[in-house]
Design a protein around this motif. Sequence first.
Motif, short mmCIF file in Angstrom:
data_model
loop_
_atom_site.label_atom_id
_atom_site.label_comp_id
_atom_site.label_asym_id
_atom_site.label_seq_id
_atom_site.Cartn_x
_atom_site.Cartn_y
_atom_site.Cartn_z
N GLY A 78 0.81 -1.21 0.00
CA GLY A 78 0.00 0.00 0.00
C GLY A 78 0.84 1.26 0.00
O GLY A 78 0.52 2.24 -0.69
N ALA A 79 1.94 1.25 0.76
CA ALA A 79 2.83 2.41 0.78
C ALA A 79 3.47 2.62 -0.59
O ALA A 79 3.62 3.76 -1.04
CB ALA A 79 3.90 2.22 1.85
N GLU A 99 2.19 1.78 -3.51
CA GLU A 99 1.16 2.33 -4.40
C GLU A 99 0.86 3.78 -4.05
O GLU A 99 0.48 4.57 -4.92
CB GLU A 99 -0.11 1.49 -4.29
N GLY A 100 1.03 4.14 -2.78
CA GLY A 100 0.78 5.52 -2.38
C GLY A 100 1.70 6.50 -3.06
O GLY A 100 1.28 7.62 -3.39
N PHE A 101 2.95 6.11 -3.30
CA PHE A 101 3.87 7.00 -4.01
C PHE A 101 3.40 7.24 -5.44
O PHE A 101 3.50 8.35 -5.96
CB PHE A 101 5.28 6.40 -4.00
N ASP A 102 2.90 6.20 -6.08
CA ASP A 102 2.41 6.37 -7.45
C ASP A 102 1.19 7.28 -7.48
O ASP A 102 1.04 8.13 -8.37
CB ASP A 102 2.05 5.00 -8.04
N VAL A 103 0.30 7.12 -6.49
CA VAL A 103 -0.87 8.00 -6.42
C VAL A 103 -0.45 9.44 -6.17
O VAL A 103 -1.00 10.38 -6.75
CB VAL A 103 -1.82 7.51 -5.31
N ALA A 104 0.55 9.63 -5.30
CA ALA A 104 1.01 10.99 -4.99
C ALA A 104 1.55 11.69 -6.23
O ALA A 104 1.34 12.90 -6.42
CB ALA A 104 2.07 10.93 -3.90
N LYS A 105 2.24 10.96 -7.09
CA LYS A 105 2.76 11.57 -8.31
C LYS A 105 1.63 12.04 -9.22
O LYS A 105 1.72 13.09 -9.85
CB LYS A 105 3.66 10.58 -9.05
#
Length: 224
Positions: A82-83, A85-91
């Motif tokens: 999840g963490a 994937e969170g970086f990809d969402v943040a971008k």
Amino acid sequence: MGLLSVAVVQRLPLWSPVVLAYLLPVALGLAGFMALLTTLSTAALASLSSLLGNLTLFALIVLFVALGAWRKVPVYEAFIDGAREGFDVAKGLLPYLVAMLCAVGVFRASGALGYVLDGIRWCVTTLGADARFVDALPTALVKPFSGSAARAMLIETMQTQGVDSFAALAAATVQGSTETTFYVLAVYFGAVGIHRARHAVGCALLAELAGVIAAIMVCYRFFG
């Protein structure tokens, strides 16, 4: 108010016995809890709120871990995934975030916020009402656009009015009672490709208004 507006727009059967069986106990429980809080002193209220907040956070963490173990989910590995994937969402969210923060910065720097507050203060004093809460409205007006900008307004109110002033207490309560409505709509709707918000804006703003009004009323009740 937010729940009622969504129910009206979506034609949800709030008066259904099944729905009322869920809503009424929750509403009565909240009303009883608020009645209990009104009987506590300021020190006892602060102690109770701190205790309940810490217990709630700890209970949520334990609940997530326990549910993961019960369902035989590798909790740590799932957290790492999840963490990641969170970086990809943040971008993907970054362009929308920059645009929203720029809009908030222009609104503050232009002086438009001051004119809005002066107009509200004039209307309130003309009606003969107490206008102390107006100094807390910068947080309420900016919060729908940006949480960080609202915190900056809160800190500014504390610095100019005093930490224990009514305006600072009201601003802090508003900060916790409202949501970054336009930020959420712009960022998350944009991230998933939703271009028509439909009734989301109106219902969210009604809920926002209800939160601001409730926060101000609670402050007048507890802090005078």
